[in-house]
Enzyme design. Structure first.
Site, PDB file in Angstrom:
ATOM      1  N   ARG A 233       0.853  -1.184   0.000  1.00 40.83           N
ATOM      2  CA  ARG A 233       0.000   0.000   0.000  1.00 40.83           C
ATOM      3  C   ARG A 233       0.895   1.242   0.000  1.00 40.83           C
ATOM      4  NH1 ARG A 233      -3.335  -3.015  -1.303  1.00 40.83           N
ATOM      5  NH2 ARG A 233      -5.409  -3.406  -0.422  1.00 40.83           N
ATOM      6  N   GLU A 262      -2.786   8.044  -5.688  1.00 38.36           N
ATOM      7  CA  GLU A 262      -2.977   7.361  -6.970  1.00 38.36           C
ATOM      8  C   GLU A 262      -4.266   7.866  -7.609  1.00 38.36           C
ATOM      9  OE1 GLU A 262      -2.877   3.148  -6.347  1.00 38.36           O
ATOM     10  OE2 GLU A 262      -0.839   3.163  -5.538  1.00 38.36           O
ATOM     11  N   HIS A 280       0.408   0.147  -9.846  1.00 41.24           N
ATOM     12  CA  HIS A 280      -0.448  -0.683  -8.982  1.00 41.24           C
ATOM     13  C   HIS A 280      -0.934  -1.934  -9.728  1.00 41.24           C
ATOM     14  CE1 HIS A 280      -2.999  -0.258  -5.125  1.00 41.24           C
ATOM     15  NE2 HIS A 280      -2.812  -1.542  -5.395  1.00 41.24           N
TER      16      HIS A 280
END
Length: 528
Positions: A233, A262, A280
C-alpha cells in the site's frame, strides 16, 4: 438453493456470475443507486460488492435476510464488519485471489531493481550497447527483511528462500509457529529488522499504525545501500524520506508498485533511474481477476449452504491448507460444545479449552469458536454461528481460556479437552480423531469412552454390579429402539454406558430407563 437471493452491486468476472446463477437467484445490478439498494436490500440473503458500495450500519440494519456479505477483492474499508458481526452476518473477501500475483510482482520488482532490468531495457532499445552501467547484485546470500508475514508476505518468504536468501521478518500479530513454518527468523521490533536487512519488502495493510511506519528515522537505521520494495500500500514507506535516502545513496534501489496518491503523476520518485515503478499492478493479472470473481461466488454459495467459508473476515485467519487440516477438528469441537446443555441445566461461568499435540500448532481460535457455537446454539433464540458465537458468549458472561501444548497428552497424537464450569460443578470432556479422521469423544468426567458424536446417544451412569445393563438394554429393545453401538467404562464403582441408537428415545422410554434398578442418571444426546 434457487430460493436464496444474492444481489451483486459491482462488476465481477463473468465466470463468477455463472457460478452464482447455477445455484442462486442472482440480481446483477452494477451501478445501482444507494437509495434503491436501501429500499430492496431486505429481499436478499447475500450481497456482493467491490470497493464502491458502502456496507454500513444503515444498510445492514435494513438487510433483515442478509446472511453474508462478499467483498470481491482484498480490502474491507467499505464494510462495517462490527455491524455485520453483531447480526451474525458473515463477511468474506478474496485475499488469496491476488496473493500469487502480488507475491510475483514483488519478486519481479525486486529482481528488476537489483539487476537494473528496466533501465537496461530502455538503454538497449534506445540504440546503445554497454554493460558497465548496469552491474547488479545477486539475491543469493542476502538478508531479506519482510515487514508483515501474512498471506503475501509468507508467500514472498517461500519464494525468496529458493533464491538462497536468509529471511527475517517482523509481524507482532503473527504466531511464532507461523514464522517457523515459513522459515523466517522472527524479529521482535521493526528496528531490529531494519538494522540487519540488505533488502526490505513491506506487506502490511494501510492503517493508522502502518502509515509512514518507515520514514526518515527508520531509513537512517538501515545499512548503507539497502534496497526496498513496496507492493503493498502506498504511504507505508514515507515517500519524501525515500527520496532523500535515494539522493544520499542510503537506498541503492527501490521497486514500487503503489504510491501515496494514486493515480500517480509526476511523482518525485519517478526521476530516479534506480527506481523501478509500476501502476499498482500487483493484482492485475488475468488469473487473479478471474479468481476474484470465482472465489467470491464460491464463498457466498458455501456460506448460504451453511458450510465453513475460507476467507471470513470476522473469524480467525486460516490458510486453505490449514482449513483442510482443521475441518474434522471443527466438527469435533462443535460436537463437544453441544454436549454441555444436554447434560447440565446450570448456566456456564467459564470454559477452559486445551489443545495438545500437533493440533496446537494450528489456528485453534477457530476451534474455540466452533466449540462456543455448539455450546450456545441449542439454548439461545438468536441465530448463533461461527461469526457471532464469541460475542454472544461474552454477553452471557462466559469467560473463555485456551491452553496449547505441542506434546502428546494421555497417549493421543492430538487431543482437545474442555472443562465447562458453573457455580456448582463442572463437566470435563476430551475428544480426538481416529486415523481415518472420524471424531470421537474419548473421555467424559474421567470415564474413558469411545463415543462417535453423530445421531442419538443414550448416556447413562449406573452401579457397577450385575443386573443393571441387561434390563437397561432390554427396555430399549422393547421400545423398538435398535442399539448400533455400546461402550461401558467403570470408575470408582460406577459404570458409564454410551449407547448409540438408531431412533428417537421418547419421554416414556426415558422414564422407564431411569426406573431401572441401579441406574443413577440418564441423558439423551442428539448430535447433528
Amino acid at each position: 438453493m434457487k430460493n436464496r437471493r444474492v444481489i451483486v452491486t459491482e462488476r465481477i468476472a463473468e465466470e463468477g456470475l455463472e457460478l452464482l446463477r447455477a445455484e442462486l437467484d442472482v440480481d446483477y445490478r452494477d451501478g445501482i443507486s444507494r437509495a434503491e439498494l436501501l429500499d430492496i436490500i431486505g429481499e436478499y440473503d447475500a450481497l456482493i460488492v467491490r470497493s464502491v458500495t458502502k456496507v454500513n450500519e444503515e444498510l445492514v440494519s435494513r438487510g433483515t435476510r442478509l446472511k453474508m456479505v462478499g467483498r470481491a477483492g482484498n480490502g474491507i474499508d467499505n464494510i462495517d464488519v462490527d455491524a455485520c458481526t453483531r447480526r451474525g452476518i458473515i463477511v468474506a473477501n478474496t485475499p488469496d485471489s491476488n496473493t500469487i500475483s502480488a507475491a510475483e510482482q514483488t519478486i519481479a520488482l525486486l529482481l528488476s531493481s537489483v539487476r537494473h532490468t528496466a533501465e537496461a531495457n530502455a538503454f538497449l532499445k534506445g540504440g546503445n550497447w554497454d554493460r558497465k552501467p548496469f552491474r547488479g547484485v545477486e539475491l543469493y546470500g542476502k538478508t531479506v527483511g519482510i515487514v508483515g508475514l501474512g498471506r503475501i508476505g509468507s508467500m514472498v518468504a517461500t519464494r525468496l528462500r529458493s533464491f538462497g536468501c536468509r529471511i527475517i521478518a517482523y509481524d507482532p500479530y503473527i504466531s511464532d509457529e507461523r514464522f517457523e513454518r515459513f522459515g523466517a527468523e522472527k524479529k521482535n521490533t521493526l528496528e531490529e529488522l531494519l538494522r540487519e536487512a540488505d533488502i526490505i519488502t513491506v506487506h502490511t495493510p494501510k492503517n493508522e499504525e502502518t502509515y509512514g511506519m518507515i520514514g526518515e528515522r527508520e531509513l537512517a537505521m538501515c545499512k548503507d545501500g539497502v534496497r526496498v520494495v513496496n507492493c503493498a500500500r502506498g504511504g507505508i514507506i514515507n515517500e519524501a524520506a525515500l527520496v532523500k535516502a535515494l539522493e544520499s545513496g542510503k537506498v541503492a534501489s527501490a521497486g514500487l508498485d503503489v504510491f501515496d496518491e494514486e493515480p500517480a503523476y509526476n511523482n518525485p520518485l519517478f526521476k530516479f533511474k534506480n527506481v523501478v515503478v509500476t501502476p499498482h499492478l500487483g493484482a492485475d493479472t488475468v488469473e487473479a481477476q478471474r479468481r476474484v470473481g470465482v472465489n467470491i461466488a464460491e464463498q457466498v454459495i458455501m456460506g448460504l449452504k451453511g458450510e465453513l467459508v475460507l476467507n471470513v473476515v470476522n473469524l480467525p485467519t486460516v490458510l486453505r491448507e490449514e482449513l483442510e487440516t482443521l475441518r474434522p477438528y471443527i466438527d469435533l469441537a462443535r460436537a463437544m460444545g453441544s454436549m454441555y446443555y444436554q447434560m447440565e441445566k446450570a448456566p456456564v461461568d467459564r470454559v477452559e479449552l486445551g489443545f495438545s499435540g500437533e493440533i496446537a500448532n494450528q489456528e485453534t481460535g477457530l476451534l474455540t469458536i466452533a466449540f462456543l457455537t455448539g455450546l450456545l446454539s441449542g439454548v439461545m433464540s438468536e441465530k448463533i454461528n461461527y461469526v457471532n458465537a464469541r460475542i454472544k458468549a461474552e454477553e452471557r458472561g462466559i469467560k473463555v481460556f485456551e491452553k496449547k501444548e505441542d506434546k502428546k497428552l494421555k497417549g493421543y497424537v492430538n487431543l482437545i479437552t474442555a472443562r465447562i464450569f458453573n457455580h456448582e460443578h463442572n463437566l470435563e470432556i476430551a475428544g480426538t480423531l481416529t486415523g481415518g479422521g472420524r471424531p470421537y469423544i474419548v473421555e467424559i468426567n474421567g470415564f474413558d469412552t469411545d463415543l462417535y458424536p453423530r445421531g442419538i446417544v443414550v448416556l447413562a451412569e449406573n452401579d457397577d454390579r450385575p443386573g443393571v445393563i441387561g434390563p437397561f438394554t432390554t427396555a430399549l429393545g422393547e421400545a423398538g429402539i435398535n442399539i448400533s453401538m455400546m461402550r461401558v467404562s467403570s470408575k470408582d464403582g460406577v459404570n458409564m454406558m454410551a449407547v448409540s441408537v438408531d431412533s428417537n428415545v421418547d419421554d416414556a422410554t426415558l422414564a422407564r430407563l431411569r426406573s431401572v434398578s441401579g441406574v443413577r442418571k440418564v441423558r439423551v444426546l442428539r448430535f447433528k
